[in-house]
Design a protein around this motif. Structure first.
Motif, mmCIF file in Angstrom:
data_model
loop_
_atom_site.group_PDB
_atom_site.id
_atom_site.type_symbol
_atom_site.label_atom_id
_atom_site.label_comp_id
_atom_site.label_asym_id
_atom_site.label_seq_id
_atom_site.Cartn_x
_atom_site.Cartn_y
_atom_site.Cartn_z
ATOM 1 N N ALA A 295 0.797 -1.124 0.045
ATOM 2 C CA ALA A 295 0.045 -0.096 -0.031
ATOM 3 C C ALA A 295 0.895 1.303 -0.077
ATOM 4 O O ALA A 295 0.515 2.165 -0.701
ATOM 5 N N ILE A 296 1.978 1.172 0.822
ATOM 6 C CA ILE A 296 2.879 2.329 0.874
ATOM 7 C C ILE A 296 3.521 2.806 -0.453
ATOM 8 O O ILE A 296 3.407 3.768 -0.981
ATOM 9 N N GLU A 297 3.802 1.521 -1.291
ATOM 10 C CA GLU A 297 4.548 1.806 -2.663
ATOM 11 C C GLU A 297 3.291 2.441 -3.541
ATOM 12 O O GLU A 297 3.594 3.021 -4.341
ATOM 13 N N ASN A 298 2.091 1.714 -3.606
ATOM 14 C CA ASN A 298 0.993 2.113 -4.400
ATOM 15 C C ASN A 298 0.664 3.637 -4.140
ATOM 16 O O ASN A 298 0.348 4.168 -5.307
ATOM 17 N N ALA A 299 0.519 3.740 -3.000
ATOM 18 C CA ALA A 299 0.091 5.379 -2.735
ATOM 19 C C ALA A 299 1.064 6.281 -3.186
ATOM 20 O O ALA A 299 0.784 7.427 -3.760
ATOM 21 N N ILE A 300 2.553 5.969 -3.275
ATOM 22 C CA ILE A 300 3.495 6.869 -3.571
ATOM 23 C C ILE A 300 3.562 7.073 -5.235
ATOM 24 O O ILE A 300 3.572 8.059 -5.732
ATOM 25 N N ALA A 301 3.406 6.020 -5.744
ATOM 26 C CA ALA A 301 3.207 5.474 -7.225
ATOM 27 C C ALA A 301 2.047 6.217 -7.760
ATOM 28 O O ALA A 301 2.418 6.794 -8.970
ATOM 29 N N ALA A 302 1.052 6.413 -7.041
ATOM 30 C CA ALA A 302 -0.062 7.204 -7.669
ATOM 31 C C ALA A 302 0.081 8.675 -7.345
ATOM 32 O O ALA A 302 -0.989 9.500 -7.891
ATOM 33 N N GLY A 303 0.808 9.094 -6.812
ATOM 34 C CA GLY A 303 1.193 10.544 -6.506
ATOM 35 C C GLY A 303 0.477 11.054 -5.465
ATOM 36 O O GLY A 303 0.358 12.342 -5.407
ATOM 37 N N LEU A 304 -0.147 10.452 -4.543
ATOM 38 C CA LEU A 304 -0.657 10.910 -3.249
ATOM 39 C C LEU A 304 0.625 11.355 -2.162
ATOM 40 O O LEU A 304 1.587 10.755 -2.352
ATOM 41 N N SER A 305 0.056 12.090 -1.405
ATOM 42 C CA SER A 305 0.852 12.716 -0.327
ATOM 43 C C SER A 305 0.851 11.585 0.808
ATOM 44 O O SER A 305 -0.333 11.362 1.415
ATOM 45 N N VAL A 306 1.932 10.998 1.105
ATOM 46 C CA VAL A 306 1.826 9.776 2.186
ATOM 47 C C VAL A 306 2.744 10.242 3.321
ATOM 48 O O VAL A 306 3.928 10.581 3.069
ATOM 49 N N SER A 307 1.983 9.799 4.504
ATOM 50 C CA SER A 307 2.803 9.837 5.827
ATOM 51 C C SER A 307 2.409 8.602 6.214
ATOM 52 O O SER A 307 1.573 7.811 6.261
#
Length: 465
Positions: A295-307
């Motif tokens: 999920a961490i990788e997917n969120a970053i790949a989608a261009g979401l701001s992730v913490s």
């Protein structure tokens, strides 16, 4: 509180300002700069309260975090900038459009404050824009900005700056309603976390009411909010707000993350206990490490701001190793905390895993050193665990309780509570059926807000071990 300066006491000027205040500052004003690219800046201008010839300060909230007081002249300029920028909503803004925004803003401000020259107004516009950008991007601020703590601003507030929406209950139809069973879950086992969930329509009504009373930021949480099939629809309805999703990440497939980006979610916070698969799975009570890591990788790949948030305990005390793992994945912002000892986290299993303050300080010192060396930003979110001097030495913000001040929460059934961890007491009111002023001025809410505004106490829910 500031008296109107002599410069503006000309009768026509006062009439212009009063008329403008009455027509413009009847709600929170909002705009987004650079919404489609990295580093979007969300601005919410909270209107001042006008009392005779006295004006309380307006504040600009930048990306839901920084509170910047602005005098009423700058408030008028910023209001016009926001309104003119919003005329281009959904359209591409090039250099010509930007210049048009600035020119029209200057002309409009000149009508309200004729004693200002157009040259001065244009200079102030540029200064305001540069200052907001520097604050948002954590650059050196070249303007003399007097940041205001939320405790200082409390007396001017009529609503919190963030509302946590517990859209998903911990149980549904008498069955467990989460895809994990976290050892340290503060919501599980608390009465209001198990209420029957509101409908999509009711949550939309609540979002509309949050906007109407001037709350600029909402967080979709639970339980596990991704258990709701209508979550995208709710986030889409919340586009006016700064919106955040708190999740365990299990359902964040590439397609799910793409949809979150489409409905303009501002940021997602994923709870991740450890880079050690066995430790993570034990603490979440399920074999979900690989799904959360993906999920961490997917969120970053989608261009979401992730913490990433990590509640710390004796099992995952090797936090630096987890930070190294996250850094390799591209995570730049992390938070960590002690344990919130309510719900299941007040049980014997969780309590036995609680760190002492001395242990926590050592872990935090090592974590801060690693983050500073590797370009990561870290915050500790549990008030009262460590003395303020530690945070001053480490050069990170000192946490304080924000219940009924910076944040409040709404339970799955629509009841308003001081914060999303504080579910055991009588609710302050119901967001669907009660008047907001009655909720905000509830005696229990006022007492909690005064405690939070002092910014000297720890979490009222913490049990010391």
């Amino acid at each position: 509180m500031a008296t109107i300066p002599k410069l503006f006491r000309h009768t026509k000027t006062i009439k212009n300002i009063n008329a403008y205040m009455d027509s413009t500052f009847d709600e929170v004003l909002h705009t987004t700069l650079n919404p489609d690219g990295p580093g979007a800046i969300r601005i919410h201008l909270i209107p001042p309260k006008k009392e005779a010839d006295t004006l309380n300060p307006s504040i600009a909230i930048i990306n839901g975090a920084d509170i910047v007081p602005v005098n009423f002249a700058w408030a008028i300029i910023l209001a016009e900038m926001i309104r003119e920028t919003n005329h281009y909503d959904g359209k591409e803004i090039g250099e010509a459009e930007i210049q048009q925004i600035l020119d029209t803003t200057a002309e409009n401000v000149k009508k309200v404050i004729p004693v200002f020259s157009k040259k001065r107004i244009e200079a102030d516009i540029q200064t305001i824009y540069d200052t907001i950008r520097q604050i948002a991007y954590r650059e050196e601020v070249t303007t003399d900005v007097n940041y205001m703590s939320i405790g200082d601003y409390a007396k001017y507030m009529s609503a919190p700056h963030r509302m946590d929406l517990m859209v998903s209950a911990m149980t549904k139809d008498g069955k467990w309603h989460c895809n994990q069973k976290c050892v340290h879950c503060y919501a599980a086992g608390q009465e209001h976390a198990d209420e029957a969930e509101l409908s999509t329509a009711d949550w939309k009504k609540i979002l509309d009411k949050c906007r109407a009373v001037g709350i600029p930021q909402v967080t979709f949480t639970g339980g596990e909010p991704t258990m709701r099939d209508d979550l995208f629809e709710l986030i889409d309805h919340a586009r006016w707000f700064i919106s955040r999703l708190n999740t365990n990440g299990i359902r964040l497939t590439p397609e799910y993350c793409r949809k979150l980006r489409e409905v303009e979610l501002d940021s997602v916070q994923i709870t991740f206990y450890s880079s050690d698969e066995a430790i993570h799975n034990r603490l979440v009570g399920a074999d979900q490490f690989r799904n959360t890591a993906a999920a961490i990788e997917n969120a970053i790949a989608a261009g979401l701001s992730v913490s990433i948030n990590t509640p710390l305990c004796t099992l995952n005390r090797d936090y630096v190793k987890t930070l190294q793992y996250l850094h390799e994945k591209g995570i730049l912002y992390v938070t960590c905390s002690g344990l919130i000892t309510t719900g299941n986290a007040a049980g014997e299993e969780s309590e036995q895993l609680q760190l002492t303050s001395e242990e926590l300080e050592q872990i935090l010192r090592e974590a801060v050193a690693y983050c500073h060396e590797n370009g990561m930003e870290i915050n500790f979110t549990s008030p009262g665990w460590l003395p303020p001097s530690v945070f001053e030495e480490l050069n990170i913000p000192s946490p304080s309780c924000g219940a009924c001040l910076s944040n409040m929460a709404i339970t799955p059934g629509g009841n308003v509570v001081p914060c999303q961890s504080w579910l055991s007491d009588t609710p302050l009111g119901n967001m669907l059926t009660d008047d907001w002023e009655k909720i905000w001025n509830n005696e229990a809410a006022v007492n909690s807000r005064e405690y939070s505004a002092a910014m000297t106490g720890g979490c009222p829910l913490r049990r010391y071990c």
